[in-house]
Design a protein around this motif. Structure first.
Motif, short mmCIF file in Angstrom:
data_model
loop_
_atom_site.label_atom_id
_atom_site.label_comp_id
_atom_site.label_asym_id
_atom_site.label_seq_id
_atom_site.Cartn_x
_atom_site.Cartn_y
_atom_site.Cartn_z
N LEU A 1 0.94 -1.13 0.00
CA LEU A 1 -0.11 0.04 -0.03
C LEU A 1 0.79 1.27 0.00
O LEU A 1 0.22 2.43 -0.45
N LEU A 2 2.09 1.00 0.54
CA LEU A 2 3.03 2.26 0.73
C LEU A 2 3.92 2.42 -0.46
O LEU A 2 4.35 3.12 -1.13
N VAL A 3 4.36 1.21 -1.07
CA VAL A 3 5.43 1.01 -1.98
C VAL A 3 4.94 1.36 -3.37
O VAL A 3 5.60 2.28 -4.08
N ALA B 1 -5.32 1.57 -12.18
CA ALA B 1 -4.45 0.70 -11.58
C ALA B 1 -4.09 1.14 -10.18
O ALA B 1 -4.12 0.22 -9.22
N LEU B 2 -3.72 2.36 -10.17
CA LEU B 2 -3.34 2.57 -8.73
C LEU B 2 -4.39 2.63 -7.82
O LEU B 2 -4.40 1.95 -6.65
N ALA B 3 -5.76 2.93 -8.21
CA ALA B 3 -6.82 3.16 -7.42
C ALA B 3 -7.21 1.55 -7.17
O ALA B 3 -7.58 1.36 -5.79
N TYR B 4 -7.18 0.56 -8.03
CA TYR B 4 -7.50 -0.76 -7.78
C TYR B 4 -6.35 -1.43 -6.66
O TYR B 4 -6.72 -2.03 -5.87
N TRP B 5 -5.01 -1.24 -7.02
CA TRP B 5 -4.17 -1.63 -6.13
C TRP B 5 -4.46 -1.22 -4.46
O TRP B 5 -4.31 -2.16 -3.91
N SER B 6 -4.51 -0.01 -4.58
CA SER B 6 -4.99 0.57 -3.21
C SER B 6 -6.13 0.13 -2.54
O SER B 6 -6.00 -0.16 -1.48
N PHE B 7 -7.02 0.07 -3.22
CA PHE B 7 -8.25 -0.62 -2.80
C PHE B 7 -8.05 -2.04 -2.24
O PHE B 7 -8.64 -2.25 -1.10
N HIS B 8 -7.60 -2.81 -3.17
CA HIS B 8 -7.22 -4.24 -2.52
C HIS B 8 -6.45 -4.40 -1.24
O HIS B 8 -7.09 -5.18 -0.44
#
Length: 307
Positions: free
Chosen positions: A103-105, A132-139
């Motif tokens: 979430l930080l990297v 992609a950033l939004a999905y990754w962060s949500f996950h």
């Protein structure tokens, strides 16, 4: 009435030459507590006791908390084998750090291209990179919240080494995927394809969450033992939570069109397949239809119709 148990190492050495004296109706927790009194360097979280292996087996059944010694047929003079599990750390703690890292990297590569891609001019971020950033962060926010409020762990602790191993896996893959998805020279796929793929990935995330809620509610407070999961996708698949997780990352790979995301998906799927095979075998063995026990229904292990 008391029983004296013989505690041996896996090599057969007597760990307590005078044995370990306990009431005949003692619980496994009481066994661990008494052993820790006699061997203070081995707190209960580091202890693993197993029965002598049956003929043809490499190891015996492990004693589980919540059961009594009599449940295993242990009597005066019975032998138990002890294994030191090493320094332990809480499951929730390991999950917190392994999920916080990605979430930080990942956002670092999105927010600081001048620092991480020296000598390359960073163009304006594409719609695909933003999504992609939004999905990754949500996950990973979802995973952290599930760790705090949903998951119920069958074991309280795991070896400390797992913290380093798990963090290395998640943190390094986060950097690997983020490096290529946010690279200044990245060429995004058609936006429409990415939007459809990530919308499908979000459906997978909600399916995964639903599965986790079902698993968390399988055993109400005060109950013990395995229960056959039912409802939603569990009616067809033993591990639908893994299925939804993998399909979500397949969709992410399609949306970003990067080999890095594909490799991350493949490695994660291979690990989850091992867990799924073990869980499926354990449920089939536990619910074998013998002596009044329920028979485990016929189900796919994971990713039907392939597995």
């Amino acid at each position: 009435m008391a029983v004296k148990l013989q505690i041996k190492s896996r090599s057969g050495r007597d760990i307590l030459p005078d044995g370990l004296l306990l009431p005949s109706n003692a619980t496994v927790e009481e066994l661990r507590a008494r052993f820790a009194e006699l061997k203070p360097k081995y707190p209960p979280s580091r202890q693993r006791f197993t029965l002598p292996p049956r003929e043809g087996a490499r190891s015996g059944e492990a004693l589980a908390n919540g059961k009594r010694l009599s449940d295993y047929g242990l009597a005066d003079g019975s032998v138990l084998y002890f294994k030191d599990l090493g320094p332990q750390i809480g499951y929730a703690t390991v999950f917190f750090w392994e999920y916080l890292g990605p979430l930080l990297v990942y956002p670092l590569f999105y927010l600081a291209p001048r620092l991480l891609y020296p000598g390359l001019k960073a163009p304006e971020k594409s719609v695909v990179q933003n999504l992609a950033l939004a999905y990754w962060s949500f996950h990973y926010v979802k995973r952290l919240l599930e760790t705090a409020f949903v998951h119920k762990f069958s074991h309280a602790t795991m070896p400390v080494f797992n913290l380093l191993k798990n963090c290395a896996y998640y943190w390094m893959f986060a950097a690997y995927v983020a490096y290529f998805v946010n690279h200044p020279l990245y060429t995004p796929p058609p936006t429409r394809r990415a939007v459809i793929a990530l919308a499908a990935a979000m459906l997978c995330q909600f399916a995964n969450f639903r599965c986790h809620v079902i698993l968390a509610n399988l055993r109400p407070a005060g109950t013990k033992g395995y229960v056959v999961p039912r409802g939603f996708l569990f009616n067809f698949i033993t591990c639908p939570n893994y299925t939804a997780e993998i399909l979500g990352w397949v969709c992410f790979t399609v949306a970003t069109q990067t080999a890095a995301a594909g490799l991350f998906t493949l490695v994660g799927a291979a690990q989850m397949a091992q867990w799924a095979i073990g869980k499926h075998a354990r449920l089939r063995k536990t619910f074998d239809g013998q002596e009044g026990r329920e028979k485990y229904p016929r189900r796919w292990i994971m990713l039907p119709p392939f597995f």
